[in-house]
Design a protein around this motif. Sequence first.
Motif, PDB file in Angstrom:
ATOM      1  N   ASP A  43       0.858  -1.090   0.248  1.00 19.20           N
ATOM      2  CA  ASP A  43       0.168  -0.506   0.204  1.00 19.20           C
ATOM      3  C   ASP A  43       0.639   1.405  -0.070  1.00 19.20           C
ATOM      4  O   ASP A  43      -0.012   1.989   0.518  1.00 19.20           O
ATOM      5  CB  ASP A  43      -1.162   0.087   0.654  1.00 19.20           C
ATOM      6  N   ASN A  44       1.684   1.438  -0.653  1.00 18.31           N
ATOM      7  CA  ASN A  44       3.198   2.008  -0.713  1.00 18.31           C
ATOM      8  C   ASN A  44       3.496   2.692  -1.884  1.00 18.31           C
ATOM      9  O   ASN A  44       4.251   4.190  -2.246  1.00 18.31           O
ATOM     10  CB  ASN A  44       4.531   1.466  -0.165  1.00 18.31           C
ATOM     11  N   TRP A  45       2.585   2.254  -2.844  1.00 18.78           N
ATOM     12  CA  TRP A  45       2.705   2.886  -4.134  1.00 18.78           C
ATOM     13  C   TRP A  45       2.335   4.416  -4.606  1.00 18.78           C
ATOM     14  O   TRP A  45       0.563   3.631  -4.513  1.00 18.78           O
ATOM     15  CB  TRP A  45       2.949   1.844  -5.088  1.00 18.78           C
ATOM     16  N   PRO A  46       2.495   5.154  -5.482  1.00 17.60           N
ATOM     17  CA  PRO A  46       1.541   6.326  -5.247  1.00 17.60           C
ATOM     18  C   PRO A  46       0.509   5.887  -6.322  1.00 17.60           C
ATOM     19  O   PRO A  46       0.197   5.111  -7.726  1.00 17.60           O
ATOM     20  CB  PRO A  46       2.674   7.644  -5.794  1.00 17.60           C
ATOM     21  N   ILE A  47      -1.147   6.867  -5.918  1.00 15.44           N
ATOM     22  CA  ILE A  47      -1.852   6.276  -7.098  1.00 15.44           C
ATOM     23  C   ILE A  47      -1.899   7.876  -8.168  1.00 15.44           C
ATOM     24  O   ILE A  47      -1.900   8.745  -7.517  1.00 15.44           O
ATOM     25  CB  ILE A  47      -3.231   6.566  -6.284  1.00 15.44           C
ATOM     26  N   THR A  48      -2.054   7.723  -9.393  1.00 18.88           N
ATOM     27  CA  THR A  48      -2.326   8.620 -10.377  1.00 18.88           C
ATOM     28  C   THR A  48      -3.103   8.363 -10.728  1.00 18.88           C
ATOM     29  O   THR A  48      -4.412   7.423 -11.171  1.00 18.88           O
ATOM     30  CB  THR A  48      -0.870   8.174 -11.547  1.00 18.88           C
ATOM     31  N   GLY A  49      -4.107   9.639 -11.676  1.00 15.48           N
ATOM     32  CA  GLY A  49      -5.027  10.162 -11.969  1.00 15.48           C
ATOM     33  C   GLY A  49      -6.276   9.693 -11.372  1.00 15.48           C
ATOM     34  O   GLY A  49      -6.969   9.919 -11.957  1.00 15.48           O
ATOM     35  N   ASN A  50      -6.012  10.365  -9.889  1.00 16.51           N
ATOM     36  CA  ASN A  50      -7.075  10.867  -8.552  1.00 16.51           C
ATOM     37  C   ASN A  50      -7.346  11.790  -8.596  1.00 16.51           C
ATOM     38  O   ASN A  50      -6.526  12.214  -7.405  1.00 16.51           O
ATOM     39  CB  ASN A  50      -6.959  10.101  -7.680  1.00 16.51           C
ATOM     40  N   SER A  51      -7.670  12.263  -9.670  1.00 23.27           N
ATOM     41  CA  SER A  51      -7.772  13.971  -9.194  1.00 23.27           C
ATOM     42  C   SER A  51      -8.848  14.830  -8.594  1.00 23.27           C
ATOM     43  O   SER A  51      -9.591  15.827  -8.382  1.00 23.27           O
ATOM     44  CB  SER A  51      -7.274  14.973 -10.489  1.00 23.27           C
ATOM     45  N   SER A  52      -9.831  13.068  -7.676  1.00 21.30           N
ATOM     46  CA  SER A  52     -10.901  14.442  -6.968  1.00 21.30           C
ATOM     47  C   SER A  52     -10.774  14.131  -5.657  1.00 21.30           C
ATOM     48  O   SER A  52     -11.336  14.091  -4.709  1.00 21.30           O
ATOM     49  CB  SER A  52     -11.844  13.094  -7.271  1.00 21.30           C
ATOM     50  N   ALA A  53      -9.411  15.586  -5.883  1.00 24.61           N
ATOM     51  CA  ALA A  53      -9.247  16.084  -4.255  1.00 24.61           C
ATOM     52  C   ALA A  53     -10.722  16.809  -3.642  1.00 24.61           C
ATOM     53  O   ALA A  53     -11.365  17.476  -3.968  1.00 24.61           O
ATOM     54  CB  ALA A  53      -8.431  16.106  -3.922  1.00 24.61           C
ATOM     55  N   PHE A  54     -10.863  17.061  -2.110  1.00 24.09           N
ATOM     56  CA  PHE A  54     -11.717  17.573  -1.314  1.00 24.09           C
ATOM     57  C   PHE A  54     -11.009  17.343  -0.287  1.00 24.09           C
ATOM     58  O   PHE A  54     -10.195  17.926   0.643  1.00 24.09           O
ATOM     59  CB  PHE A  54     -12.725  17.069  -1.388  1.00 24.09           C
ATOM     60  N   ASN A  55     -11.333  18.864   0.927  1.00 21.54           N
ATOM     61  CA  ASN A  55     -11.182  18.996   1.801  1.00 21.54           C
ATOM     62  C   ASN A  55     -11.391  18.807   3.580  1.00 21.54           C
ATOM     63  O   ASN A  55     -13.327  18.288   3.070  1.00 21.54           O
ATOM     64  CB  ASN A  55     -11.044  20.841   2.102  1.00 21.54           C
ATOM     65  N   ILE A  56     -10.624  18.839   4.439  1.00 19.30           N
ATOM     66  CA  ILE A  56     -11.518  17.990   5.086  1.00 19.30           C
ATOM     67  C   ILE A  56     -11.481  18.577   6.612  1.00 19.30           C
ATOM     68  O   ILE A  56     -10.056  19.361   6.709  1.00 19.30           O
ATOM     69  CB  ILE A  56     -11.365  17.027   5.925  1.00 19.30           C
ATOM     70  N   GLN A  57     -12.222  19.285   7.738  1.00 18.85           N
ATOM     71  CA  GLN A  57     -11.501  19.504   9.022  1.00 18.85           C
ATOM     72  C   GLN A  57     -10.975  18.132  10.156  1.00 18.85           C
ATOM     73  O   GLN A  57     -11.937  17.347  10.267  1.00 18.85           O
ATOM     74  CB  GLN A  57     -12.545  20.527   9.656  1.00 18.85           C
ATOM     75  N   LEU A  58     -10.584  18.516  11.044  1.00 16.25           N
ATOM     76  CA  LEU A  58      -9.713  17.576  11.481  1.00 16.25           C
ATOM     77  C   LEU A  58      -9.826  18.129  13.057  1.00 16.25           C
ATOM     78  O   LEU A  58      -8.943  19.154  13.328  1.00 16.25           O
ATOM     79  CB  LEU A  58      -8.591  16.329  11.266  1.00 16.25           C
ATOM     80  N   LEU A  59      -9.815  17.139  13.652  1.00 16.87           N
ATOM     81  CA  LEU A  59      -9.272  17.426  15.605  1.00 16.87           C
ATOM     82  C   LEU A  59      -9.078  15.814  16.041  1.00 16.87           C
ATOM     83  O   LEU A  59     -10.115  14.420  15.536  1.00 16.87           O
ATOM     84  CB  LEU A  59     -10.625  17.213  16.268  1.00 16.87           C
ATOM     85  N   ILE A  60      -8.265  15.944  16.436  1.00 17.44           N
ATOM     86  CA  ILE A  60      -7.188  15.030  16.763  1.00 17.44           C
ATOM     87  C   ILE A  60      -6.965  14.939  17.710  1.00 17.44           C
ATOM     88  O   ILE A  60      -6.049  15.741  18.259  1.00 17.44           O
ATOM     89  CB  ILE A  60      -5.685  14.349  15.738  1.00 17.44           C
ATOM     90  N   VAL A  61      -7.881  14.056  19.027  1.00 17.27           N
ATOM     91  CA  VAL A  61      -6.852  13.962  20.674  1.00 17.27           C
ATOM     92  C   VAL A  61      -6.445  13.270  20.879  1.00 17.27           C
ATOM     93  O   VAL A  61      -7.038  11.633  20.578  1.00 17.27           O
ATOM     94  CB  VAL A  61      -7.914  13.825  21.379  1.00 17.27           C
ATOM     95  N   ALA A  62      -4.865  13.180  21.609  1.00 18.41           N
ATOM     96  CA  ALA A  62      -4.437  11.282  22.265  1.00 18.41           C
ATOM     97  C   ALA A  62      -5.184  11.525  22.756  1.00 18.41           C
ATOM     98  O   ALA A  62      -5.986  11.808  23.896  1.00 18.41           O
ATOM     99  CB  ALA A  62      -2.846  12.283  22.176  1.00 18.41           C
ATOM    100  N   GLY A  63      -4.517   9.865  23.872  1.00 16.86           N
ATOM    101  CA  GLY A  63      -5.263   9.729  24.874  1.00 16.86           C
ATOM    102  C   GLY A  63      -4.232  10.395  25.997  1.00 16.86           C
ATOM    103  O   GLY A  63      -3.202  10.648  26.232  1.00 16.86           O
ATOM    104  N   GLY A  64      -4.935  10.837  27.269  1.00 19.80           N
ATOM    105  CA  GLY A  64      -4.372  11.186  28.328  1.00 19.80           C
ATOM    106  C   GLY A  64      -3.345  10.359  28.942  1.00 19.80           C
ATOM    107  O   GLY A  64      -3.983   9.119  28.921  1.00 19.80           O
ATOM    108  N   ALA A  65      -2.699  10.869  29.699  1.00 22.39           N
ATOM    109  CA  ALA A  65      -1.708   9.792  30.681  1.00 22.39           C
ATOM    110  C   ALA A  65      -2.947   9.478  32.414  1.00 22.39           C
ATOM    111  O   ALA A  65      -3.536  10.262  32.642  1.00 22.39           O
ATOM    112  CB  ALA A  65      -0.427  10.532  31.079  1.00 22.39           C
TER     113      ALA A  65
END
Length: 319
Positions: A43-65
Motif C-alpha cells: 500500500d505504498n505505491w502512488p495512485i495516479t489519475g485521482n484528481s478528485s481531491a477535497f478538503n476536510i477539517q480534523l480534530l485529533i486528540v491523543a489518550g490522556g496519561a
Amino acid sequence: MSTKHFTANVISASKVVPGGKFQDSAASGVWSLEEQLDLKRGDNWPITGNSSAFNIQLLIVAGGAAGAGDKGGGGGAGGMLEVNSHSISRNIEYTVTVGGGGAQVTNHSNGNNGSNSTFECYGTAAVGGGGGGATAAQVGGSGGGGDRNTGGACGTSGQGNAGGAGNNNYETTGGGGGKGSVGEAGSTDDNFFAGDGGAGKANNITGSCVTYAGGGGGGTVESCICNVGAGGSGGGGRGGSDSSGVSGVAGTANTGGGGGGGGGGAGGARTSGAGGSGIVILKVLEDCLAAAATTGNPTVATVSNRKVYSFTGSGSITF
C-alpha cells in the motif's frame, strides 16, 4: 552526409522511495515491475489519475496519561490538534488511530503515558499525555504534574502545556497540564492543597461546543478530600486523598483527559486514575459528500449539510 544531433531527457536510475499511496507522493527513477508490485502490496505505491481531491477539517486528540500513584502528580492530557483544512482524495482508504489512555498505577510509581492518535496522510501525530510524577513527571502532549520533590514535565508545542510543580515544604503535588493551560503547582490555593489539572480547550467541529484535553489533579497526603487537586475542564480526573479508598479518578473517555494522582493513605487511596482515551473527528468541507465505506463504527452526524465522522476507536474511512 550530414549528421543531426538530438537532445533528450535521461531517466535517472536513482530511485526515490515513495512517501505512500497518496496523490502527492512520487516514485521517480527506474523501478522493475517486481519492485512496483511489492510496493503496491504494501500500500505504498502512488495512485495516479485521482484528481478528485477535497478538503476536510480534523480534530485529533491523543489518550490522556494516568496520574502517579501514592501521593502522585496528576496525569497530563493527550495532545490536541485542530486542523482547519486538509486535502484528501476519493477512492483511498485512510486509517484512523485513536490512542488509549495510560493505565492506572497502584503503588509509588510514575503514571503511564497515553498513546498517540493519528489520521493517515496528516503528517503530525497527537502525542499521548505525560504520566504524573512519583519520582519524575513524564513529557507528553501535555506534561505530567510533579510529585512533592520535582517540577512538572513539558508538553508538546502546539498540542498542550506543562504540568505543575510539587512543593516539598508542604508535601503537595502538581496537576497535569491541559491543552488550554499549564497544570497548577502544589500549594497554590492553600499551603496543603494539591494542584489542579490544567484546563482543556473547547472545539465545535461536531456542531456543539465540547471541551477536550483537561489535565488530572494532583493527589494529597491530607485526609480531607477537599485538599485534592481538581481535574481540569475537558475530562481531567481529580486527585486522591489520604482517606482510605479515596483514589485518583480516571480521565473521561474520548476526551484525552489526564487521570488524577493517587493519595497517600492505605489501601485503594494510593491508586491513581487512568487516562481518558482520545478521539479523532473528521468533518467534510463539501456539502452532501458522504463516505463510501468506514470501519471502526464511527458516529455519523450532519451539520449544515456536511458530514461529521467521530471515531472513538481505531478504524478507517474511504470516500
